[in-house]
Design an enzyme around this catalytic site. Structure first.
Site, PDB file in Angstrom:
ATOM      1  N   GLY A 288       0.805  -1.228   0.000  1.00 48.78           N
ATOM      2  CA  GLY A 288       0.000   0.000   0.000  1.00 48.78           C
ATOM      3  C   GLY A 288       0.832   1.269   0.000  1.00 48.78           C
TER       4      GLY A 288
ATOM      5  CG  HIS B 272       3.029   1.010  -5.337  1.00 51.61           C
ATOM      6  ND1 HIS B 272       3.368   2.072  -4.524  1.00 51.61           N
ATOM      7  CD2 HIS B 272       3.479  -0.093  -4.713  1.00 51.61           C
ATOM      8  CE1 HIS B 272       3.984   1.620  -3.455  1.00 51.61           C
ATOM      9  NE2 HIS B 272       4.082   0.306  -3.537  1.00 51.61           N
TER      10      HIS B 272
ATOM     11  CG  ASP C 137      11.780  -3.419  -3.577  1.00 48.02           C
ATOM     12  OD1 ASP C 137      12.545  -2.741  -2.879  1.00 48.02           O
ATOM     13  OD2 ASP C 137      10.581  -3.137  -3.730  1.00 48.02           O
TER      14      ASP C 137
END
Ligand code: PAF
Length: 287
Positions: free
Chosen positions: A31, A37, A150
């Site tokens: 979130g 995102h 990541d």
């Protein structure tokens, strides 16, 4: 847009989609969305009939001194942003749904988790591998999108899916950056104005490494030193690590660069730890 809060409901929903021949694309998240995102959700949107995202701040991937309690959360804002890029379902389980009473099963991807971020975050990748395994069991996607920012996490997931023979494809999503080059991260909100300025050191270090590599430098140590020097030029930076590692196993290299490798770095600015990376590919030799 549908919001699902329990594992059995998510499984029933996905079973029905699969029975109807629908392709399910999945983006797992914790979130507090930013453009990075949304770019992963857009990748899923292009390839799937139905896009499911999860919002779950996963306690098992935070160490005791990390920011689990303070991790930024804003479900309503996230819901609106997800809707704006055409997400169909938000899977938003509680901690009890994901980790029921007497929970005791963990997944460890041994070698890939060991170095780079591993020493500073000893439980992190075990938590990530465990929660992603559980999310894949709940959502039953045909593919899942993970950001290249990541990088080690992406390799942990690639290895996990390969080793356990999971029937899904892992799709990498390019790192999304602020106009000045800082990689987008939910943790950027923690930075003070001075720290935000010095956060640019990560991108500048990668650019310096790229410059050295492109001018023919193939010594791992020289590239690491060039990148580290650049970071130290910025006020308030504290290097956790700067390493060149094998692109798939994430095991650090020394000597000459060989095959595909990644320059990965983690830098503290005050209490905030930021990461970034760049992949280096040697041109194929003719022999
Ligand atoms: O990258 C993240 O946001 C998390 O590590 C993930 C993959 C959602 C697992 O909790």
């Amino acid at each position: 847009m549908k919001i699902i809060e329990t594992v059995p409901e998510m499984q029933r929903f996905s079973d029905a989609l699969r029975a109807g021949g629908k392709r399910i694309g999945f983006v797992p998240t914790m979130g507090y969305f930013h453009e990075g995102h949304l770019s992963l959700m857009r990748i899923a949107r292009e390839r799937a009939d139905v896009v499911v995202i999860s919002i779950f701040v996963n306690p098992t991937q935070f160490g005791p001194d990390e920011d689990l309690e303070d991790y930024p959360r804003d479900f309503e804002r996230d819901r609106e942003m997800a809707e704006s890029v055409g997400v169909d379902v938000i899977f938003n389980p509680s901690v009890d749904q994901m980790y029921p009473d007497r929970y005791q099963t963990y997944v460890t991807v041994q070698e890939v988790s060991k170095d780079l971020c591993g020493p500073s975050r000893p439980v992190h990748f075990r938590g990530v591998a465990t929660v992603c395994t559980k999310l894949f069991c709940a959502v039953k996607p045909h593919f899942a999108v993970f950001g290249e920012k990541d990088y080690q996490q992406l390799q942990v997931i690639n290895r996990l899916v390969l080793d356990l023979g999971m029937d899904l494809e892992i799709v990498p999503g390019p790192t999304f950056r602020e106009p000045d080059g800082l990689a987008m991260s939910s943790r950027n909100v923690y930075l003070s104005p001075a720290e935000r300025k010095s956060a640019l050191s990560l991108r500048k270090a990668l650019e310096e490494a790229r410059r050295l590599f492109d001018s023919g430098e193939q010594s791992v140590e020289a590239i690491v030193e060039g990148a580290s020097r650049t970071i130290r030029e910025y006020e308030g930076t504290r290097i956790d690590y700067v390493k060149v590692a094998d692109a798939a196993s994430c095991i650090p290299l020394s000597g000459e660069i060989e095959g595909d490798c990644v320059l990965a770095l983690a830098v503290y600015l005050g209490k905030t730890r930021l990461i970034d990376n760049m992949v280096f590919r040697l041109p194929e030799s003719d022999e």
